[in-house]
Design a protein around this motif. Sequence first.
Motif: not given
Length: 78
Positions: A60-74
């Motif tokens: 869940g922690d890792f997926n949260g990080l991936l989601a934040a990167l995707r949301t920011a367009g990174l």
Amino acid sequence: MAYEPNTWNNGDTITAEKLNHLEQGVASASQAVPAATTQAAGLVKQAAAVSDLSGEPTQGDFNGLLAALRTAGLMAAE
């Protein structure tokens, strides 16, 4: 038309025309920059903060990080 900078010399007079030309150059340079894609460089937003972990990372922690990167367009969306 591309911006053509003025070459300033000591003693040059600053005129409204030259200042307006400078302002137009700044305005055109600061207009919308295209979004970054997987194929082209562009402008991206800063990613949202992700809290430091106090223990072992979970899926869940890792997926949260991936989601934040995707949301920011990174990172490209799936």
